[in-house]
Design a protein around this motif. Sequence first.
Motif, short mmCIF file in Angstrom:
data_model
loop_
_atom_site.label_atom_id
_atom_site.label_comp_id
_atom_site.label_asym_id
_atom_site.label_seq_id
_atom_site.Cartn_x
_atom_site.Cartn_y
_atom_site.Cartn_z
N ALA A 172 0.84 -1.20 0.00
CA ALA A 172 0.00 0.00 0.00
C ALA A 172 0.87 1.25 0.00
O ALA A 172 1.95 1.29 0.59
N VAL A 173 0.39 2.29 -0.68
CA VAL A 173 1.11 3.55 -0.74
C VAL A 173 0.26 4.64 -0.10
O VAL A 173 -0.97 4.67 -0.25
N GLN A 174 0.90 5.50 0.68
CA GLN A 174 0.20 6.62 1.31
C GLN A 174 -0.30 7.58 0.24
O GLN A 174 0.40 7.85 -0.75
N ALA A 175 -1.49 8.12 0.45
CA ALA A 175 -2.06 9.05 -0.53
C ALA A 175 -1.12 10.23 -0.77
O ALA A 175 -0.98 10.69 -1.92
N ARG A 176 -0.45 10.70 0.25
CA ARG A 176 0.43 11.86 0.09
C ARG A 176 1.66 11.57 -0.77
O ARG A 176 2.33 12.50 -1.24
N ASP A 177 1.94 10.28 -0.98
CA ASP A 177 3.11 9.90 -1.78
C ASP A 177 2.77 9.58 -3.23
O ASP A 177 3.59 9.04 -3.96
N THR A 178 1.55 9.90 -3.65
CA THR A 178 1.12 9.60 -5.01
C THR A 178 1.12 10.86 -5.87
O THR A 178 1.22 11.99 -5.37
N LEU A 179 1.00 10.63 -7.18
CA LEU A 179 0.83 11.71 -8.15
C LEU A 179 -0.54 11.58 -8.80
O LEU A 179 -1.08 10.48 -8.91
N GLU A 197 -7.50 17.68 -8.49
CA GLU A 197 -7.01 18.87 -7.81
C GLU A 197 -7.41 18.87 -6.34
O GLU A 197 -6.61 19.20 -5.46
N GLU A 198 -8.66 18.50 -6.05
CA GLU A 198 -9.10 18.48 -4.65
C GLU A 198 -8.42 17.35 -3.88
O GLU A 198 -8.08 17.52 -2.70
N PHE A 199 -8.20 16.21 -4.55
CA PHE A 199 -7.50 15.11 -3.89
C PHE A 199 -6.09 15.55 -3.50
O PHE A 199 -5.61 15.26 -2.39
N ALA A 200 -5.42 16.25 -4.39
CA ALA A 200 -4.07 16.72 -4.10
C ALA A 200 -4.07 17.72 -2.95
O ALA A 200 -3.24 17.63 -2.03
N ARG A 201 -5.00 18.66 -2.97
CA ARG A 201 -5.08 19.65 -1.89
C ARG A 201 -5.37 18.98 -0.54
O ARG A 201 -4.83 19.37 0.49
N GLY A 202 -6.24 17.99 -0.57
CA GLY A 202 -6.69 17.38 0.68
C GLY A 202 -5.74 16.37 1.27
O GLY A 202 -5.79 16.10 2.48
N THR A 203 -4.89 15.77 0.45
CA THR A 203 -4.05 14.67 0.95
C THR A 203 -2.55 14.95 0.88
O THR A 203 -1.76 14.24 1.50
N GLY A 204 -2.16 15.95 0.12
CA GLY A 204 -0.73 16.21 -0.05
C GLY A 204 -0.14 15.54 -1.27
O GLY A 204 1.08 15.63 -1.51
N ALA A 205 -0.97 14.84 -2.06
CA ALA A 205 -0.49 14.26 -3.32
C ALA A 205 -0.06 15.40 -4.25
O ALA A 205 -0.48 16.55 -4.10
N ARG A 206 0.78 15.08 -5.22
CA ARG A 206 1.30 16.10 -6.13
C ARG A 206 0.63 15.97 -7.49
O ARG A 206 0.41 14.87 -7.98
N ARG A 229 6.93 7.19 -10.12
CA ARG A 229 6.25 7.38 -8.84
C ARG A 229 4.86 6.76 -8.98
O ARG A 229 4.32 6.68 -10.09
N PRO A 230 4.24 6.34 -7.89
CA PRO A 230 2.87 5.81 -7.98
C PRO A 230 1.91 6.90 -8.47
O PRO A 230 1.88 8.00 -7.91
N VAL A 231 1.13 6.58 -9.50
CA VAL A 231 0.20 7.54 -10.09
C VAL A 231 -1.22 7.01 -9.93
O VAL A 231 -1.51 5.85 -10.25
N ILE A 232 -2.11 7.86 -9.42
CA ILE A 232 -3.50 7.46 -9.22
C ILE A 232 -4.17 7.18 -10.57
O ILE A 232 -4.05 7.97 -11.51
N ASN A 233 -4.86 6.05 -10.64
CA ASN A 233 -5.55 5.72 -11.89
C ASN A 233 -6.89 6.43 -11.97
O ASN A 233 -7.55 6.66 -10.95
N CYS A 234 -7.30 6.78 -13.16
CA CYS A 234 -8.60 7.39 -13.41
C CYS A 234 -9.66 6.29 -13.46
O CYS A 234 -9.37 5.17 -13.89
N PRO A 235 -10.91 6.55 -13.05
CA PRO A 235 -11.94 5.51 -13.12
C PRO A 235 -12.18 4.98 -14.52
O PRO A 235 -12.64 3.85 -14.69
N LYS A 236 -11.85 5.77 -15.54
CA LYS A 236 -12.00 5.27 -16.91
C LYS A 236 -10.99 4.17 -17.22
O LYS A 236 -11.12 3.47 -18.22
#
Length: 312
Positions: A172-179, A197-206, A229-236
């Motif tokens: 598992a990767v911490q949300a703040r350590d994702t892109l 954008e809101e996910f990044a503001r709220g968790t510290g992700a870049r 770096r770990p990158v968040i996948n889009c629901p699509k």
Amino acid sequence: MELRQLRYFVAVAEELNFGRAAARLRIAGPSLSQQIKALERDLGVRLFDRDRRSVTLTVSGQALLAPARALLDQADELRRSAAGMAASEPVRLGYVNWRPSDLAARVSGVAQLHIDAWVMPSHTQAARVADGSIDLAICWVQTDDLAAHDLQAQLIGADRLYAISTGADASAVQARDTLVLLDADTATWDSWNRYAEEFARGTGARTVHIADGGVTGPAFFDHVRRLRRPVINCPKGQTTPVPPDLLKRPVVDPAPYWTWALVSRRDENRKAVQATVEALTRDVGTLGLNADTAWLPAGDPFRVTGPAGPDR
């Protein structure tokens, strides 16, 4: 005792597996277990014998199964009767990229469902419902979207997002350590950009700005390789196979969820549309969104108040 609990009981009795029953019902496993326990308390009997390897009906459970099925059949027939001639009315539904696999079956007998062939972004589909081009849409919306277009929404699905990463570490990767990727094409990616954008503001992700549509598809995987770096996948991209040189990693503290809403006009009075909404959203459950670890944008209509990382 509620009809919803009886539906849960019948699903578990038919599957004899809580995991498969939860997937069939589109609810979280712990929620299903809690509802079965509540039903057992209400009835004063044990319905299942369960251990780590098997689930079996008790004598009481076997006795309840046939009457429960009959009662649910009667309830479904009552709904169909109440809908009257609605079953002969066409209902136009649009979607973005996800829809329940049993969509037509769930609406059968309620309305003539016409699934729109134009797959469009969430904000476009919501606007089409508002202007009457379609009757319903399965899309991502926020409370301000609903207010601006005089729409209403009910939860129909949810995806827990994960990260795609290089290397061999699948932990598992911490949300703040994702892109998270933001695409310059706002006509296509407006909803995703708002979420990211809101996910990044709220968790510290870049955030990482791109201009090639690489939020999904082969270009997305190329960005993961480039960024390392770990990158968040889009629901699509939830169902896209991951290349062998990359891997999935769960995201935690908090866990990001993307919700799918069934959107209709607030002043909708057609019985066929109302019956379709009820048929598609009945017994959906919370889909894990009520967990303390779940993260949703502040404007998500299905956000449950409570702690979940730096900013739920």
